[in-house]
Design a protein around this motif. Structure first.
Motif, PDB file in Angstrom:
ATOM      1  N   PHE A 188      10.040 -26.450 -38.472  1.00  0.00           N
ATOM      2  CA  PHE A 188      10.759 -26.083 -37.259  1.00  0.00           C
ATOM      3  C   PHE A 188       9.953 -25.087 -36.426  1.00  0.00           C
ATOM      4  O   PHE A 188       9.831 -25.238 -35.209  1.00  0.00           O
ATOM      5  N   LEU A 189       9.370 -24.090 -37.094  1.00  0.00           N
ATOM      6  CA  LEU A 189       8.572 -23.088 -36.381  1.00  0.00           C
ATOM      7  C   LEU A 189       7.320 -23.703 -35.762  1.00  0.00           C
ATOM      8  O   LEU A 189       6.901 -23.307 -34.672  1.00  0.00           O
ATOM      9  N   ARG A 190       6.750 -24.701 -36.430  1.00  0.00           N
ATOM     10  CA  ARG A 190       5.583 -25.394 -35.853  1.00  0.00           C
ATOM     11  C   ARG A 190       5.979 -26.192 -34.608  1.00  0.00           C
ATOM     12  O   ARG A 190       5.220 -26.253 -33.643  1.00  0.00           O
ATOM     13  N   LEU A 191       7.151 -26.801 -34.645  1.00  0.00           N
ATOM     14  CA  LEU A 191       7.638 -27.488 -33.446  1.00  0.00           C
ATOM     15  C   LEU A 191       7.793 -26.492 -32.297  1.00  0.00           C
ATOM     16  O   LEU A 191       7.379 -26.772 -31.171  1.00  0.00           O
ATOM     17  N   LEU A 192       8.391 -25.356 -32.593  1.00  0.00           N
ATOM     18  CA  LEU A 192       8.578 -24.332 -31.559  1.00  0.00           C
ATOM     19  C   LEU A 192       7.247 -23.865 -30.994  1.00  0.00           C
ATOM     20  O   LEU A 192       7.100 -23.716 -29.778  1.00  0.00           O
ATOM     21  N   SER A 193       6.271 -23.643 -31.870  1.00  0.00           N
ATOM     22  CA  SER A 193       4.971 -23.163 -31.394  1.00  0.00           C
ATOM     23  C   SER A 193       4.253 -24.213 -30.562  1.00  0.00           C
ATOM     24  O   SER A 193       3.387 -23.886 -29.757  1.00  0.00           O
ATOM     25  N   ALA A 194       4.629 -25.486 -30.730  1.00  0.00           N
ATOM     26  CA  ALA A 194       4.066 -26.567 -29.916  1.00  0.00           C
ATOM     27  C   ALA A 194       4.869 -26.757 -28.619  1.00  0.00           C
ATOM     28  O   ALA A 194       4.618 -27.686 -27.860  1.00  0.00           O
ATOM     29  N   GLY A 195       5.864 -25.891 -28.412  1.00  0.00           N
ATOM     30  CA  GLY A 195       6.649 -25.966 -27.190  1.00  0.00           C
ATOM     31  C   GLY A 195       7.796 -26.955 -27.221  1.00  0.00           C
ATOM     32  O   GLY A 195       8.318 -27.344 -26.189  1.00  0.00           O
ATOM     33  N   LYS A 196       8.198 -27.385 -28.432  1.00  0.00           N
ATOM     34  CA  LYS A 196       9.284 -28.359 -28.556  1.00  0.00           C
ATOM     35  C   LYS A 196      10.459 -27.717 -29.279  1.00  0.00           C
ATOM     36  O   LYS A 196      10.347 -27.379 -30.447  1.00  0.00           O
ATOM     37  N   TYR A 197      11.566 -27.548 -28.571  1.00  0.00           N
ATOM     38  CA  TYR A 197      12.781 -27.093 -29.237  1.00  0.00           C
ATOM     39  C   TYR A 197      13.685 -28.299 -29.448  1.00  0.00           C
ATOM     40  O   TYR A 197      13.999 -29.025 -28.491  1.00  0.00           O
TER      41      TYR A 197
END
Length: 125
Positions: A67-76
Motif C-alpha cells: 500500500f505504501l509503495r502504491l502511495l509513493s507512486a502517486g496512486k491512492y
C-alpha cells in the motif's frame, strides 16, 4: 446501468483468493486476484481499481508495504486490510498508513461489503 466496481484481492493463500473472488463476484463486483503484493504492483501501472482487499502478512512484502509503495507512486486506492493474526500493532500500522478498514479473518460477508461501500463512497464523495 452502472459498471461494476473493480476490486483487487491480494492474498498469498489460494483458498482465500478463490473464496473472496467467488463472494465478491456474487455481489456483482468485478474481481481480479493477485498472489502477492509484488504481482499487484506490477499490474497497478495498467489499471485503477475502486478498492483493494489485502492480507496484511504475506511472504516477501506485507500488505501495508504494498500500500505504501502504491502511495509513493502517486496512486491512492482505498484499501481494506485483512488478517488471521490480528495484533493491536498491526491494526495501528494499517490505519496509520491510510487503510480504510481492518478486518480479522474470518469475517462476515456483510462486514466486508459494508467496508467496501464505505471505502468507495468516501473516495468518490
Amino acid at each position: 446501468m452502472r459498471a461494476p466496481q473493480i476490486i483487487w484481492v491480494v492474498d498469498d493463500d489460494p483458498s482465500v483468493r478463490s473464496g473472496l473472488s467467488d463472494l465478491l463476484s456474487s455481489y456483482d463486483y468485478d474481481v481480479e486476484i493477485f498472489e502477492s503484493g509484488a504481482s499487484l504492483l506490477e499490474h497497478a501501472s495498467e489499471a485503477q481499481p475502486d478498492c483493494i482487499i489485502s492480507d496484511v502478512q504475506m511472504p516477501g512484502m506485507s500488505g501495508v508495504e504494498m500500500f505504501l509503495r502504491l502511495l509513493s507512486a502517486g496512486k491512492y486506492v482505498p484499501t481494506i486490510f485483512i488478517t488471521a493474526y490480528p495484533t493491536p500493532e498491526l491494526q495501528r500500522q494499517a490505519f496509520a498508513s491510510g487503510a480504510c478498514a481492518f478486518l480479522n479473518k474470518p469475517f462476515m460477508a456483510r462486514e466486508l461489503t459494508a467496508a467496501i461501500s464505505t471505502a468507495v463512497r468516501n473516495v468518490r464523495g
